[in-house]
Design an enzyme around this catalytic site. Structure first.
Site, PDB file in Angstrom:
ATOM      1  CE  LYS A  88      34.937  98.920  65.550  1.00  8.52           C
ATOM      2  NZ  LYS A  88      34.742 100.388  65.663  1.00  8.52           N
ATOM      3  NE  ARG A 116      29.549  98.711  61.939  1.00  7.46           N
ATOM      4  CZ  ARG A 116      30.851  98.955  61.745  1.00  7.46           C
ATOM      5  NH1 ARG A 116      31.676  97.979  61.449  1.00  7.46           N
ATOM      6  NH2 ARG A 116      31.304 100.169  61.856  1.00  7.46           N
ATOM      7  NE  ARG A 176      37.358 104.635  57.075  1.00 10.71           N
ATOM      8  CZ  ARG A 176      37.027 103.749  58.012  1.00 10.71           C
ATOM      9  NH1 ARG A 176      37.945 102.936  58.528  1.00 10.71           N
ATOM     10  NH2 ARG A 176      35.788 103.656  58.463  1.00 10.71           N
ATOM     11  NE  ARG A 233      32.138 105.811  60.145  1.00  8.64           N
ATOM     12  CZ  ARG A 233      33.433 106.126  60.328  1.00  8.64           C
ATOM     13  NH1 ARG A 233      33.884 107.318  59.963  1.00  8.64           N
ATOM     14  NH2 ARG A 233      34.247 105.260  60.848  1.00  8.64           N
TER      15      ARG A 233
HETATM   16  P1  AP5 Z   1      40.781 102.926  64.729  1.00  7.20           P
HETATM   17  O1  AP5 Z   1      41.557 101.879  65.438  1.00  7.20           O
HETATM   18  O2  AP5 Z   1      40.872 102.995  63.244  1.00  7.20           O
HETATM   19  O3  AP5 Z   1      39.258 102.877  65.217  1.00  7.20           O
HETATM   20  P2  AP5 Z   1      38.104 101.852  64.844  1.00  7.20           P
HETATM   21  O4  AP5 Z   1      37.332 101.588  66.097  1.00  7.20           O
HETATM   22  O5  AP5 Z   1      38.655 100.676  64.121  1.00  7.20           O
HETATM   23  O6  AP5 Z   1      37.247 102.794  63.915  1.00  7.20           O
HETATM   24  P3  AP5 Z   1      36.672 102.609  62.450  1.00  7.20           P
HETATM   25  O7  AP5 Z   1      36.278 104.000  62.017  1.00  7.20           O
HETATM   26  O8  AP5 Z   1      37.606 101.883  61.543  1.00  7.20           O
HETATM   27  O9  AP5 Z   1      35.454 101.750  62.760  1.00  7.20           O
HETATM   28  P4  AP5 Z   1      34.142 101.708  62.024  1.00  7.20           P
HETATM   29  O10 AP5 Z   1      33.518 100.662  62.820  1.00  7.20           O
HETATM   30  O11 AP5 Z   1      33.331 102.922  61.853  1.00  7.20           O
HETATM   31  O12 AP5 Z   1      34.587 101.469  60.518  1.00  7.20           O
HETATM   32  P5  AP5 Z   1      34.671 100.168  59.657  1.00  7.20           P
HETATM   33  O13 AP5 Z   1      35.849 100.307  58.796  1.00  7.20           O
HETATM   34  O14 AP5 Z   1      34.515  98.951  60.500  1.00  7.20           O
HETATM   35  O15 AP5 Z   1      41.218 104.335  65.357  1.00  7.20           O
HETATM   36  C1  AP5 Z   1      40.740 105.562  64.861  1.00  7.20           C
HETATM   37  C2  AP5 Z   1      41.845 106.634  64.964  1.00  7.20           C
HETATM   38  O16 AP5 Z   1      42.205 106.853  66.339  1.00  7.20           O
HETATM   39  C3  AP5 Z   1      43.159 106.272  64.274  1.00  7.20           C
HETATM   40  O17 AP5 Z   1      43.707 107.424  63.719  1.00  7.20           O
HETATM   41  C4  AP5 Z   1      44.062 105.717  65.377  1.00  7.20           C
HETATM   42  O18 AP5 Z   1      45.414 105.952  65.081  1.00  7.20           O
HETATM   43  C5  AP5 Z   1      43.586 106.535  66.589  1.00  7.20           C
HETATM   44  N1  AP5 Z   1      43.586 105.745  67.828  1.00  7.20           N
HETATM   45  C6  AP5 Z   1      43.101 104.488  67.990  1.00  7.20           C
HETATM   46  N2  AP5 Z   1      43.188 104.087  69.268  1.00  7.20           N
HETATM   47  C7  AP5 Z   1      43.742 105.149  69.950  1.00  7.20           C
HETATM   48  C8  AP5 Z   1      44.046 105.368  71.329  1.00  7.20           C
HETATM   49  N3  AP5 Z   1      43.791 104.430  72.264  1.00  7.20           N
HETATM   50  N4  AP5 Z   1      44.562 106.556  71.682  1.00  7.20           N
HETATM   51  C9  AP5 Z   1      44.793 107.513  70.749  1.00  7.20           C
HETATM   52  N5  AP5 Z   1      44.510 107.378  69.424  1.00  7.20           N
HETATM   53  C10 AP5 Z   1      43.988 106.203  69.039  1.00  7.20           C
HETATM   54  O19 AP5 Z   1      33.329 100.278  58.794  1.00  7.20           O
HETATM   55  C11 AP5 Z   1      33.178 101.236  57.765  1.00  7.20           C
HETATM   56  C12 AP5 Z   1      31.828 101.077  57.098  1.00  7.20           C
HETATM   57  O20 AP5 Z   1      31.693  99.745  56.533  1.00  7.20           O
HETATM   58  C13 AP5 Z   1      30.595 101.212  57.996  1.00  7.20           C
HETATM   59  O21 AP5 Z   1      30.240 102.551  58.201  1.00  7.20           O
HETATM   60  C14 AP5 Z   1      29.553 100.427  57.184  1.00  7.20           C
HETATM   61  O22 AP5 Z   1      29.066 101.171  56.098  1.00  7.20           O
HETATM   62  C15 AP5 Z   1      30.359  99.261  56.645  1.00  7.20           C
HETATM   63  N6  AP5 Z   1      30.346  98.099  57.551  1.00  7.20           N
HETATM   64  C16 AP5 Z   1      31.403  97.594  58.245  1.00  7.20           C
HETATM   65  N7  AP5 Z   1      31.026  96.533  58.980  1.00  7.20           N
HETATM   66  C17 AP5 Z   1      29.702  96.341  58.741  1.00  7.20           C
HETATM   67  C18 AP5 Z   1      28.744  95.410  59.219  1.00  7.20           C
HETATM   68  N8  AP5 Z   1      29.070  94.439  60.087  1.00  7.20           N
HETATM   69  N9  AP5 Z   1      27.473  95.521  58.767  1.00  7.20           N
HETATM   70  C19 AP5 Z   1      27.118  96.480  57.889  1.00  7.20           C
HETATM   71  N10 AP5 Z   1      27.976  97.400  57.398  1.00  7.20           N
HETATM   72  C20 AP5 Z   1      29.269  97.342  57.819  1.00  7.20           C
END
Ligand code: AP5
Length: 220
Positions: A13, A88, A160, A171
């Site tokens: 994402k 979410r 992270r 997660r």
């Molecule tokens: P990346 O693009 O970073 O993936 P992502 O889907 O953004 O994953 P996140 O881990 O950031 O999402 P998340 O939803 O768990 O975390 P968030 O920060 O929102 O890609 C991942 C890796 O793969 C990278 O190394 C990238 O280079 C590689 N990659 C990407 N695409 C690729 C491809 N097509 N091919 C090859 N490699 C690729 O949330 C963190 C925490 O915040 C949550 O756990 C929760 O505690 C809290 N939180 C956030 N939002 C909420 C909410 N709405 N409500 C409650 N708590 C929340």
């Protein structure tokens, strides 16, 4: 265009949001980034969110909804935006609908990145982030030119805390139990599109770009 990027942790994402931001000028609002910045600054929101994030659990709906709705309200209404990591839960989605309908800015599209668990584990365990500029790398898929150093700004790369295998598993369980219902929620509203998150980043972007263009044509 107002888009929600929906998918499990590691689906890509954030990566796609940055590409859309750089290439199409869309505003990127990432709940995770905003929360992490609050944790770093030690704000009240950050202090409340920290332990949930480190355990891989969701931060409480009330905190996240208030924070994100105030971010959305502050946006220039003529600009396209993407919400990455919000909503979410179905409750967050209903509050988002309420807030957007008050300002006559309904969502145009929700993109669900359907991704295999094997891909998610591989991506998250290999993810590295720049401490200075936040640029995203992958130890194998998208490595920096020099190990541990950001290509863009020379900053130090780190892993992270929630990208440790046990926390990743948590997660993924949280996504299945609390977030997956959003797929049906948005499909029922007729705005869900599905893209394979298993493809390479450029291929995913091409598909996304095609879908956005088609939707833009339908609107005009
Ligand atoms: P990346 O693009 O970073 O993936 P992502 O889907 O953004 O994953 P996140 O881990 O950031 O999402 P998340 O939803 O768990 O975390 P968030 O920060 O929102 O890609 C991942 C890796 O793969 C990278 O190394 C990238 O280079 C590689 N990659 C990407 N695409 C690729 C491809 N097509 N091919 C090859 N490699 C690729 O949330 C963190 C925490 O915040 C949550 O756990 C929760 O505690 C809290 N939180 C956030 N939002 C909420 C909410 N709405 N409500 C409650 N708590 C929340």
């Amino acid at each position: 265009m107002r888009i929600v990027l929906l998918g499990p942790p590691g689906a890509g994402k954030g990566t796609q949001a940055v590409m859309l931001e750089e290439r199409l000028g869309y505003i990127h609002l990432s709940t995770g980034d905003i929360l992490r910045s609050n944790v770093k600054k030690g704000t009240e929101i950050g202090n409340k969110a920290k332990s949930f994030m480190e355990k891989g659990e969701l931060v409480s709906d009330d905190i996240v909804i208030e924070m994100m709705i105030s971010e959305i309200r502050s946006l220039d209404k003529s600009k396209s935006f993407m919400l990455d990591g919000f909503p979410r839960t179905v409750y967050q989605a209903s509050k988002l609908d309420e807030a957007l309908s008050k300002v006559s800015m309904p969502l145009d599209m929700v993109v669900y990145f359907k991704t295999s668990e094997e891909t998610l584990m591989f991506r998250l365990t290999g993810r590295r982030i720049c401490r200075e500029c936040g640029a995203n790398y992958h130890a194998v898929n998208m490595p920096p030119k020099k190990e541990g150093v950001c290509d863009k700004c020379g900053g130090e790369l780190y892993q992270r805390k929630d990208d440790k295998p046990e926390t990743i598993k948590k997660r993924l369980t949280v996504f299945d139990s609390q977030t997956k219902d959003l797929i049906a929620y948005y499909r029922d509203k007729g705005i869900l599109v599905e893209v394979s998150g298993d493809l390479g980043a450029d291929e995913v972007y091409e598909k996304l770009f095609g879908i956005i263009n088609d939707r833009d044509k339908d609107r005009s």
